[in-house]
Design a protein around this motif. Structure first.
Motif, short mmCIF file in Angstrom:
data_model
loop_
_atom_site.label_atom_id
_atom_site.label_comp_id
_atom_site.label_asym_id
_atom_site.label_seq_id
_atom_site.Cartn_x
_atom_site.Cartn_y
_atom_site.Cartn_z
N MET A 1 0.83 -1.18 0.00
CA MET A 1 0.00 0.00 0.00
C MET A 1 0.88 1.25 0.00
SD MET A 1 -3.35 0.89 1.07
CE MET A 1 -4.06 2.43 1.42
N ILE A 2 0.57 2.15 -0.88
CA ILE A 2 1.35 3.38 -1.01
C ILE A 2 0.78 4.44 -0.08
CG2 ILE A 2 2.00 5.23 -2.60
CD1 ILE A 2 1.91 3.12 -4.84
N THR A 3 1.65 5.03 0.72
CA THR A 3 1.24 6.13 1.59
C THR A 3 2.10 7.35 1.25
OG1 THR A 3 2.77 5.37 3.30
CG2 THR A 3 0.49 4.64 3.48
N ILE A 4 1.48 8.51 1.38
CA ILE A 4 2.15 9.76 1.03
C ILE A 4 2.29 10.62 2.29
CG2 ILE A 4 2.09 11.80 -0.46
CD1 ILE A 4 2.05 9.22 -2.08
N ALA A 5 3.53 10.78 2.72
CA ALA A 5 3.80 11.70 3.83
C ALA A 5 3.94 13.10 3.23
CB ALA A 5 5.08 11.29 4.54
N ASN A 6 3.42 14.08 3.90
CA ASN A 6 3.49 15.47 3.45
C ASN A 6 2.94 15.67 2.04
OD1 ASN A 6 4.90 16.14 5.87
ND2 ASN A 6 6.78 15.41 4.92
N PRO A 7 1.69 15.30 1.81
CA PRO A 7 1.12 15.41 0.45
C PRO A 7 1.07 16.85 -0.06
CG PRO A 7 -0.61 14.95 2.05
CD PRO A 7 0.70 14.83 2.78
N GLU A 8 1.09 17.82 0.84
CA GLU A 8 1.00 19.22 0.43
C GLU A 8 2.21 19.68 -0.38
OE1 GLU A 8 3.02 18.88 4.34
OE2 GLU A 8 1.07 18.16 3.65
N LYS A 9 3.32 18.94 -0.33
CA LYS A 9 4.50 19.34 -1.09
C LYS A 9 4.50 18.82 -2.53
CE LYS A 9 7.96 15.81 0.08
NZ LYS A 9 9.25 15.59 0.72
N TYR A 10 3.42 18.09 -2.89
CA TYR A 10 3.36 17.51 -4.23
C TYR A 10 2.29 18.16 -5.10
CZ TYR A 10 6.35 13.87 -2.39
OH TYR A 10 7.39 13.19 -1.82
N VAL A 11 2.63 18.32 -6.36
CA VAL A 11 1.69 18.74 -7.40
C VAL A 11 1.78 17.65 -8.47
CG1 VAL A 11 1.07 20.49 -9.09
CG2 VAL A 11 2.06 21.18 -6.89
N ALA A 12 0.66 16.97 -8.68
CA ALA A 12 0.67 15.77 -9.50
C ALA A 12 0.26 15.99 -10.94
CB ALA A 12 -0.23 14.71 -8.88
N GLY A 13 0.95 15.30 -11.79
CA GLY A 13 0.53 15.12 -13.18
C GLY A 13 0.02 13.70 -13.29
N LEU A 14 -1.23 13.55 -13.73
CA LEU A 14 -1.82 12.22 -13.86
C LEU A 14 -1.70 11.79 -15.31
CD1 LEU A 14 -5.07 12.73 -11.74
CD2 LEU A 14 -2.74 12.26 -10.98
N TYR A 15 -1.05 10.65 -15.53
CA TYR A 15 -0.81 10.21 -16.90
C TYR A 15 -1.66 8.98 -17.22
CZ TYR A 15 1.33 8.94 -21.27
OH TYR A 15 1.51 8.64 -22.59
N GLU A 16 -2.38 9.07 -18.35
CA GLU A 16 -3.20 7.97 -18.84
C GLU A 16 -2.83 7.70 -20.29
OE1 GLU A 16 -5.20 10.30 -15.74
OE2 GLU A 16 -5.03 10.93 -17.83
N ARG A 17 -2.76 6.42 -20.63
CA ARG A 17 -2.45 6.04 -22.01
C ARG A 17 -3.22 4.78 -22.35
NH1 ARG A 17 -0.15 2.23 -24.58
NH2 ARG A 17 0.68 1.27 -22.71
N LEU A 18 -3.73 4.75 -23.56
CA LEU A 18 -4.38 3.55 -24.08
C LEU A 18 -4.10 3.49 -25.56
CD1 LEU A 18 -6.27 1.14 -23.43
CD2 LEU A 18 -8.16 2.60 -24.13
N SER A 19 -3.70 2.33 -26.01
CA SER A 19 -3.48 2.15 -27.44
C SER A 19 -4.81 2.22 -28.16
CB SER A 19 -2.82 0.80 -27.70
OG SER A 19 -1.58 0.77 -27.05
N ASN A 20 -4.74 2.34 -29.47
CA ASN A 20 -5.94 2.35 -30.29
C ASN A 20 -6.86 1.22 -29.87
OD1 ASN A 20 -7.66 1.54 -32.59
ND2 ASN A 20 -6.64 3.24 -33.60
N GLU A 21 -8.15 1.48 -29.77
CA GLU A 21 -9.08 0.47 -29.26
C GLU A 21 -9.08 -0.81 -30.08
OE1 GLU A 21 -12.99 1.82 -28.43
OE2 GLU A 21 -12.29 3.40 -27.14
N LYS A 22 -8.73 -0.74 -31.34
CA LYS A 22 -8.75 -1.94 -32.18
C LYS A 22 -7.37 -2.54 -32.35
CE LYS A 22 -12.89 -0.56 -34.53
NZ LYS A 22 -13.46 0.08 -35.67
N ILE A 23 -6.34 -1.70 -32.35
CA ILE A 23 -5.00 -2.22 -32.58
C ILE A 23 -3.99 -1.46 -31.73
CG2 ILE A 23 -5.37 -3.01 -34.95
CD1 ILE A 23 -4.03 -0.39 -35.88
#
Length: 184
Positions: A1-23
């Motif tokens: 389980m991931i825990t974050i100490a001092n979360p206020e010091k972080y600014v997150a970039g959320l990355y999502e990727r999915l290949s073409n739905e068919k290929i």
């Protein structure tokens, strides 16, 4: 389980990727994606998952970086490049992905980003489902490399299977083009 100490010091970039739905294109090969993979890895599912992780850990979200229709076999993706630029411009210092395969499927590039680039730039990387957190001493470099290897192996194995399937279809005289040629 991931825990974050001092979360206020972080600014997150959320990355999502999915290949073409068919290929998915990897090394010039076409790879079929199953319905289960499409649903579980959909962009909307990844976004909700990443947002919930941030909400549960009180992490500020700067932006979503989404490459829909891009293979993990390349790191030359539009939003990935924007994310790297925002790291360079010190807008984000935390990258969150659902799992390591959404980040990419080439173990050498994954190793470069996690073991060199992100450290140099002071960026923490979290792949939630894989329990990878570069800010935690419990995250083993060996485990990251092993998971990255298997993600890349999956890509190569599927490419080999597609090639073999094409050879079989060709030997059987089946149409090998998207649009068969018609003679008038």
């Amino acid at each position: 389980m991931i825990t974050i100490a001092n979360p206020e010091k972080y600014v997150a970039g959320l990355y999502e990727r999915l290949s073409n739905e068919k290929i998915e294109v990897g090394n010039g090969e076409v790879i079929e994606i199953s319905e289960d993979e499409k649903e579980s890895g959909s962009i909307s599912t990844q976004k909700i998952f990443n947002e919930n992780f941030c909400k549960d850990n009180n992490i500020k979200i700067y932006k979503h970086y989404t490459d829909d229709g891009y293979s993990g076999a390349t790191f030359d993706r539009p939003d990935f490049n924007k994310m790297i630029q925002d790291i360079e411009n010190k807008k984000i210092n935390l990258i969150i992905v659902k799992d390591l395969s959404r980040f990419g499927r080439l173990s050498s590039k994954i190793a470069y980003y996690l073991e060199e680039f992100f450290i140099e730039k002071g960026v923490r990387f979290i792949a939630v489902n894989d329990d990878i957190d570069t800010g935690s001493i419990e995250t083993s470099e060996d485990m990251v490399q092993l998971k990255a290897f298997f993600n890349e192996w999956f890509l190569r194995d599927t490419s080999r299977k597609v090639r073999n399937g094409k050879k079989t279809r060709a030997r059987e005289g089946k149409v090998m083009t998207t649009y068969p040629t018609y003679r008038i």
